[in-house]
Write a protein that holds these residues in place. Structure first.
Motif, PDB file in Angstrom:
ATOM      1  N   ALA A  44       0.631  11.012  -7.299  1.00 29.94           N
ATOM      2  CA  ALA A  44       1.591   9.822  -7.149  1.00 29.94           C
ATOM      3  C   ALA A  44       1.729   9.673  -5.424  1.00 29.94           C
ATOM      4  O   ALA A  44       1.722   8.591  -5.109  1.00 29.94           O
ATOM      5  N   HIS A  45       1.970  10.890  -4.620  1.00 33.19           N
ATOM      6  CA  HIS A  45       2.330  10.598  -3.199  1.00 33.19           C
ATOM      7  C   HIS A  45       1.094   9.852  -2.658  1.00 33.19           C
ATOM      8  O   HIS A  45       0.964   9.161  -1.664  1.00 33.19           O
ATOM      9  N   GLU A  46      -0.308  10.406  -3.113  1.00 31.02           N
ATOM     10  CA  GLU A  46      -1.536   9.726  -2.352  1.00 31.02           C
ATOM     11  C   GLU A  46      -1.602   8.145  -2.789  1.00 31.02           C
ATOM     12  O   GLU A  46      -1.699   7.402  -1.779  1.00 31.02           O
ATOM     13  N   LEU A  47      -1.382   7.802  -3.880  1.00 32.66           N
ATOM     14  CA  LEU A  47      -1.163   6.436  -4.497  1.00 32.66           C
ATOM     15  C   LEU A  47      -0.183   5.726  -3.674  1.00 32.66           C
ATOM     16  O   LEU A  47      -0.620   4.482  -3.157  1.00 32.66           O
ATOM     17  N   ILE A  48       1.052   6.156  -3.334  1.00 33.39           N
ATOM     18  CA  ILE A  48       1.924   5.474  -2.785  1.00 33.39           C
ATOM     19  C   ILE A  48       1.718   5.540  -1.439  1.00 33.39           C
ATOM     20  O   ILE A  48       1.732   4.245  -0.929  1.00 33.39           O
ATOM     21  N   TRP A  49       0.912   6.392  -0.620  1.00 34.27           N
ATOM     22  CA  TRP A  49       0.622   6.169   0.925  1.00 34.27           C
ATOM     23  C   TRP A  49      -0.538   5.346   0.705  1.00 34.27           C
ATOM     24  O   TRP A  49      -0.464   4.453   1.660  1.00 34.27           O
ATOM     25  N   GLN A  50      -1.520   5.208  -0.020  1.00 33.87           N
ATOM     26  CA  GLN A  50      -2.448   4.108  -0.124  1.00 33.87           C
ATOM     27  C   GLN A  50      -1.552   2.711  -0.025  1.00 33.87           C
ATOM     28  O   GLN A  50      -2.242   1.741   0.509  1.00 33.87           O
ATOM     29  N   PHE A  51      -0.881   2.635  -1.062  1.00 36.36           N
ATOM     30  CA  PHE A  51      -0.136   1.217  -1.252  1.00 36.36           C
ATOM     31  C   PHE A  51       0.527   0.970   0.047  1.00 36.36           C
ATOM     32  O   PHE A  51       0.475  -0.230   0.696  1.00 36.36           O
ATOM     33  N   PHE A  52       1.539   1.837   0.528  1.00 39.28           N
ATOM     34  CA  PHE A  52       2.246   1.655   1.651  1.00 39.28           C
ATOM     35  C   PHE A  52       1.509   1.400   3.056  1.00 39.28           C
ATOM     36  O   PHE A  52       1.996   0.502   3.926  1.00 39.28           O
ATOM     37  N   SER A  53       0.435   2.155   3.312  1.00 37.83           N
ATOM     38  CA  SER A  53      -0.511   1.650   4.268  1.00 37.83           C
ATOM     39  C   SER A  53      -0.944   0.258   4.542  1.00 37.83           C
ATOM     40  O   SER A  53      -1.271  -0.061   5.701  1.00 37.83           O
ATOM     41  N   ARG A  54      -0.972  -0.229   3.472  1.00 48.27           N
ATOM     42  CA  ARG A  54      -1.505  -1.670   3.595  1.00 48.27           C
ATOM     43  C   ARG A  54      -0.272  -2.698   3.840  1.00 48.27           C
ATOM     44  O   ARG A  54      -0.663  -4.009   3.969  1.00 48.27           O
ATOM     45  N   PHE A  55       0.818  -2.412   4.076  1.00 48.47           N
ATOM     46  CA  PHE A  55       2.040  -3.316   4.132  1.00 48.47           C
ATOM     47  C   PHE A  55       2.715  -3.043   5.299  1.00 48.47           C
ATOM     48  O   PHE A  55       3.242  -1.835   5.588  1.00 48.47           O
ATOM     49  N   ARG A  56       3.145  -4.135   6.062  1.00 49.10           N
ATOM     50  CA  ARG A  56       4.184  -4.077   7.161  1.00 49.10           C
ATOM     51  C   ARG A  56       5.154  -5.061   7.074  1.00 49.10           C
ATOM     52  O   ARG A  56       5.007  -6.233   6.602  1.00 49.10           O
ATOM     53  N   LEU A  57       6.392  -5.020   7.738  1.00 46.64           N
ATOM     54  CA  LEU A  57       7.386  -6.184   7.700  1.00 46.64           C
ATOM     55  C   LEU A  57       6.801  -7.274   8.566  1.00 46.64           C
ATOM     56  O   LEU A  57       6.079  -6.775   9.579  1.00 46.64           O
ATOM     57  N   PRO A  58       6.985  -8.564   8.373  1.00 44.04           N
ATOM     58  CA  PRO A  58       6.821  -9.516   9.389  1.00 44.04           C
ATOM     59  C   PRO A  58       7.452  -9.193  10.674  1.00 44.04           C
ATOM     60  O   PRO A  58       8.670  -8.617  10.818  1.00 44.04           O
ATOM     61  N   ALA A  59       6.749  -9.633  11.862  1.00 40.70           N
ATOM     62  CA  ALA A  59       7.334  -9.284  13.055  1.00 40.70           C
ATOM     63  C   ALA A  59       8.617 -10.125  13.286  1.00 40.70           C
ATOM     64  O   ALA A  59       8.510 -11.420  12.896  1.00 40.70           O
ATOM     65  N   SER A  60       9.608  -9.853  13.746  1.00 46.37           N
ATOM     66  CA  SER A  60      10.598 -10.696  13.962  1.00 46.37           C
ATOM     67  C   SER A  60      10.797 -11.500  15.143  1.00 46.37           C
ATOM     68  O   SER A  60       9.919 -10.957  16.103  1.00 46.37           O
ATOM     69  N   ARG A  65       6.863  -0.397   9.428  1.00 42.80           N
ATOM     70  CA  ARG A  65       6.415   0.116   8.611  1.00 42.80           C
ATOM     71  C   ARG A  65       7.524   1.196   7.931  1.00 42.80           C
ATOM     72  O   ARG A  65       7.331   2.461   8.237  1.00 42.80           O
ATOM     73  N   VAL A  66       8.581   0.721   7.434  1.00 42.71           N
ATOM     74  CA  VAL A  66       9.530   1.626   6.936  1.00 42.71           C
ATOM     75  C   VAL A  66       9.329   1.435   5.372  1.00 42.71           C
ATOM     76  O   VAL A  66       9.423   0.102   4.799  1.00 42.71           O
ATOM     77  N   TYR A  67       9.289   2.296   4.534  1.00 38.29           N
ATOM     78  CA  TYR A  67       9.354   2.297   2.864  1.00 38.29           C
ATOM     79  C   TYR A  67      10.474   2.957   2.219  1.00 38.29           C
ATOM     80  O   TYR A  67      10.960   3.989   2.678  1.00 38.29           O
ATOM     81  N   ALA A  68      10.210   2.665   0.793  1.00 42.25           N
ATOM     82  CA  ALA A  68      11.389   3.429   0.007  1.00 42.25           C
ATOM     83  C   ALA A  68      10.606   3.751  -1.035  1.00 42.25           C
ATOM     84  O   ALA A  68      10.174   3.094  -1.801  1.00 42.25           O
ATOM     85  N   THR A  69      10.940   5.058  -1.562  1.00 46.05           N
ATOM     86  CA  THR A  69      10.411   5.453  -2.674  1.00 46.05           C
ATOM     87  C   THR A  69      11.533   6.520  -3.429  1.00 46.05           C
ATOM     88  O   THR A  69      12.756   6.452  -2.679  1.00 46.05           O
ATOM     89  N   GLY A  70      11.337   6.986  -4.511  1.00 39.82           N
ATOM     90  CA  GLY A  70      12.069   8.092  -5.200  1.00 39.82           C
ATOM     91  C   GLY A  70      11.940   7.967  -6.694  1.00 39.82           C
ATOM     92  O   GLY A  70      11.102   7.576  -7.344  1.00 39.82           O
TER      93      GLY A  70
END
Length: 285
Positions: A269-285, A125-130
């Motif tokens: 923006a921060h609220e929509l970003i968080w709603q979006f980010f919260s739905r995604f995770r990297l596949p388990a390695s 659960r690592v994300y990037a914005t800017g």
């Protein structure tokens, strides 16, 4: 999945605070502002957001207007290296004014390694914005570090040179992009003289890259905000574009100065970003 070492150690700052830290990377000392949530504890793993400032701004300045530090996540705000042009303005790799010879992709990797070793963060659960130039840099990270970032959320992105067949991510990357249609700094319709793509073309290219359905679903989020959503993407990804009609080179929902032009208060923006980010995770390695 979290780093066991980071979950066994106590951070050298108190929860609920933001502190400037230094890391050695690429032969130079680099700095980043680190915010820990007020209820941070190494007893559980936390999402991590890396937020990249715009040209001439700072990590601390971006923290002030973005409201990202109000989210239930660890947030790091790295500082760029002073680039070319007047004013000693910090910038990020990929822009024509970025400092020559500075590998910000490698720096980002070093920063992630350090944070994952010293804090109890969830590597999936690592994300990037800017914002602006920093936002454009997240597009580069999505291309080159898709194995480290679960999703990106560029705001008012300066996507220099991000056209054509330049990008080959290792996996489909979820993207939510925000842009004002009246942005006078990074024009919504692009600027060929500066090698800036039209924003709609940039987003559509990501939808194609992610194998999404060709046509987006349009939705109104308010009188001045429209969202386009591409679904059916490979790997469960999704691509969204949030267009602010008449919006400037600004961070939607900001309560203090974030750039020139109109700042919409229709969305945060921060609220929509968080709603979006919260739905995604990297596949388990």
């Amino acid at each position: 999945m979290s780093d066991a070492a980071g979950c066994r150690s106590s951070p050298d700052q108190k929860p609920g605070t933001s502190v400037l830290h230094t890391i050695h990377s690429g032969g130079r000392d680099r700095t980043y502002q680190l915010h820990l949530p007020k209820d941070y504890s190494a007893k559980s793993s936390w999402p991590l957001i890396i937020a990249f400032h715009g040209r001439g701004n700072t990590g601390a300045g971006t923290e002030e207007f973005s409201k990202l530090s109000t989210l239930p996540a660890v947030v790091a705000y790295p500082n760029g290296v002073v680039g070319t042009g007047g004013g000693d303005r910090q910038a990020w790799q990929g822009a024509p004014y970025a400092a020559a010879g500075v590998d910000d992709v490698a720096f980002t990797g070093d920063l992630l390694d350090s944070l994952e070793k010293t804090l109890c963060v969830d590597k999936q659960r690592v994300y990037a914005t800017g914002k602006s130039n920093g936002s454009g840099f997240t597009g580069i990270l999505a291309c080159r570090m898709a194995d480290r970032f679960a999703a990106i959320a560029p705001v008012a992105g300066a996507f220099y040179g991000q056209t054509g067949n330049f990008c080959h991510p290792s996996r489909p990357v979820p993207v939510i992009e925000f842009h004002g249609t009246a942005d006078a700094t990074i024009p919504y319709g692009g600027d060929a003289d500066r090698d800036l793509p039209a924003i709609t073309d940039w987003v559509a290219a990501w939808a194609k890259r992610d194998g999404c359905n060709a046509k987006p679903v349009e939705k109104s989020l308010g009188a001045d905000v429209t969202e386009s959503r591409w679904t059916g993407c490979k790997g469960g990804a999704e691509v969204r574009h949030v267009a602010v009609k008449g919006g400037g080179h600004t961070w939607p929902g900001a309560d203090v100065h974030s750039g020139g032009g109109v700042t919409t208060q229709t969305i945060e923006a921060h609220e929509l970003i968080w709603q979006f980010f919260s739905r995604f995770r990297l596949p388990a390695s």
